[in-house]
Design an enzyme around this catalytic site. Structure first.
Site, PDB file in Angstrom:
ATOM      1  CG  ASN A   6      -0.346  -0.150   2.515  1.00 38.60           C
ATOM      2  OD1 ASN A   6       0.866  -0.037   2.634  1.00 38.60           O
ATOM      3  ND2 ASN A   6      -1.146  -0.425   3.531  1.00 38.60           N
ATOM      4  N   GLY A  13       6.381  -1.179  -2.314  1.00 42.11           N
ATOM      5  CA  GLY A  13       5.298  -2.080  -2.661  1.00 42.11           C
ATOM      6  C   GLY A  13       4.376  -1.520  -3.723  1.00 42.11           C
ATOM      7  CB  SER A  49      18.050  -4.497   3.752  1.00 36.08           C
ATOM      8  OG  SER A  49      18.775  -3.342   4.136  1.00 36.08           O
ATOM      9  CE1 TYR A  61      14.719  -3.776   7.873  1.00 34.78           C
ATOM     10  CE2 TYR A  61      16.971  -2.985   7.541  1.00 34.78           C
ATOM     11  CZ  TYR A  61      15.699  -3.246   7.048  1.00 34.78           C
ATOM     12  OH  TYR A  61      15.421  -2.973   5.731  1.00 34.78           O
TER      13      TYR A  61
END
Length: 307
Positions: A27, A31, A144, A172
């Site tokens: 959204n 993406g 990443s 992360y």
């Protein structure tokens, strides 16, 4: 005088009419840029999002020859992942594991996993294996450059939730390293089974998206805002490595990223990964741990159908 070679962009995406794709976290940011490009090429694209209202608003901005629809998916809730997969019927050409959370304060998923590991890796692990009987072409997982941050990130197998030693960037980095190890082991299993499906990974470089706005540190948020203005590329450019991985004829387990300095920006190209991200033993160990944690296993039925 040599002519500079044209860099690959969305205009190079082949006709995708008749093909279906799922994009998680669709959204906003990378993406929605991915959805828009695939739809413009003629694909039917499912926006798999946690908030359907936001998903519908995003879907309304997509202009393309293809079509879009919105379905609810909360990767931080395995019941939601199972519900999404159970509702799927028919072929799925492209599964793009794009959704993610980054550098957030310590939190847990509904199933009790550390939020970044649980969302970025375990949710996508479960989703991929549950949908794999339907997948006909490839799975692309967004990782990443943070998987090889200074300090040599590794998988904390003895404490995957980082209980008592949580640090946002450590969590992360672990989750993004897990994305690459997942891709490596998924490709090994697919190849061993004789499946034509390929698993690939990509990273966007430094892309200016709202992902950084969820950082729990005010100082890091300021740093990110400055960095976004000086170094970052926009979400459309950041989505190019993912799109390249999704439509180009590439070997399984390929890893794509920007070709510019430090892989921060530029056109999509094959890039390297850390030694930890290419360790097959760690990949198998992580797969086993992920099966135990999620209760989801590699679907042999999908393999037998394709053999």
């Amino acid at each position: 005088m040599a002519t500079e070679q044209k860099k690959w962009n969305v205009s190079d995406i082949p006709d995708l009419t008749g093909r279906t794709a799922v994009v998680t976290g669709a959204n906003s940011g990378l993406g929605i840029a991915t959805v828009d490009a695939l739809a413009r090429a003629g694909a039917h694209v499912v926006l798999a999002v946690r908030d359907p209202k936001r998903g519908e608003a995003a879907a309304a901005t997509v202009q393309g020859r293809g079509s879009v629809e919105v379905r609810r998916l909360d990767l931080a809730d395995l019941a939601s992942v199972r519900e999404f997969a159970a509702g799927w019927q028919g072929d799925l050409d492209l599964l793009i594991n794009n959704a993610g959370v980054m550098n957030i304060p310590e939190a847990s998923t509904k199933d009790g996993f550390e939020m970044q590991f649980g969302t970025n890796h375990l949710g996508h692990f479960a989703l991929t294996n549950l949908l794999l009987p339907h997948v006909t072409d490839r799975v692309v997982t967004v990782s990443s450059g943070a998987h090889k941050m200074p300090g040599s990130p590794y998988i904390h197998f003895d404490n995957l939730n980082l209980t008592g030693e949580y640090a946002p960037m450590t969590a992360y980095s672990q989750s993004k390293l897990a994305n690459l190890l997942f891709t490596l082991e998924l490709q090994r299993r697919l190849a061993e089974a004789g499946s034509p499906v390929r698993a690939l990974a990509a990273h966007p470089g430094w892309a200016a998206t709202n992902l950084q706005s969820h950082d729990g540190s005010a100082l890091r948020r300021v740093f990110m805002r400055v960095g976004n203005r000086v170094f970052a590329q926009d979400n459309k450019a950041g989505a190019l490595p993912t799109l390249y991985a999704a439509v180009q004829d590439l070997p399984g387990a390929s890893y794509l990223g920007p070709d510019g300095f430090g892989e921060m920006r530029g056109g999509p190209t094959l890039v390297g990964r850390s030694a930890a991200a290419g360790d097959p033993a760690s990949a198998r160990r992580l797969w086993t741990a992920s099966e135990e944690l999620t209760g989801v296993m590699f679907p042999e039925l999908a393999v037998s159908v394709r053999s």
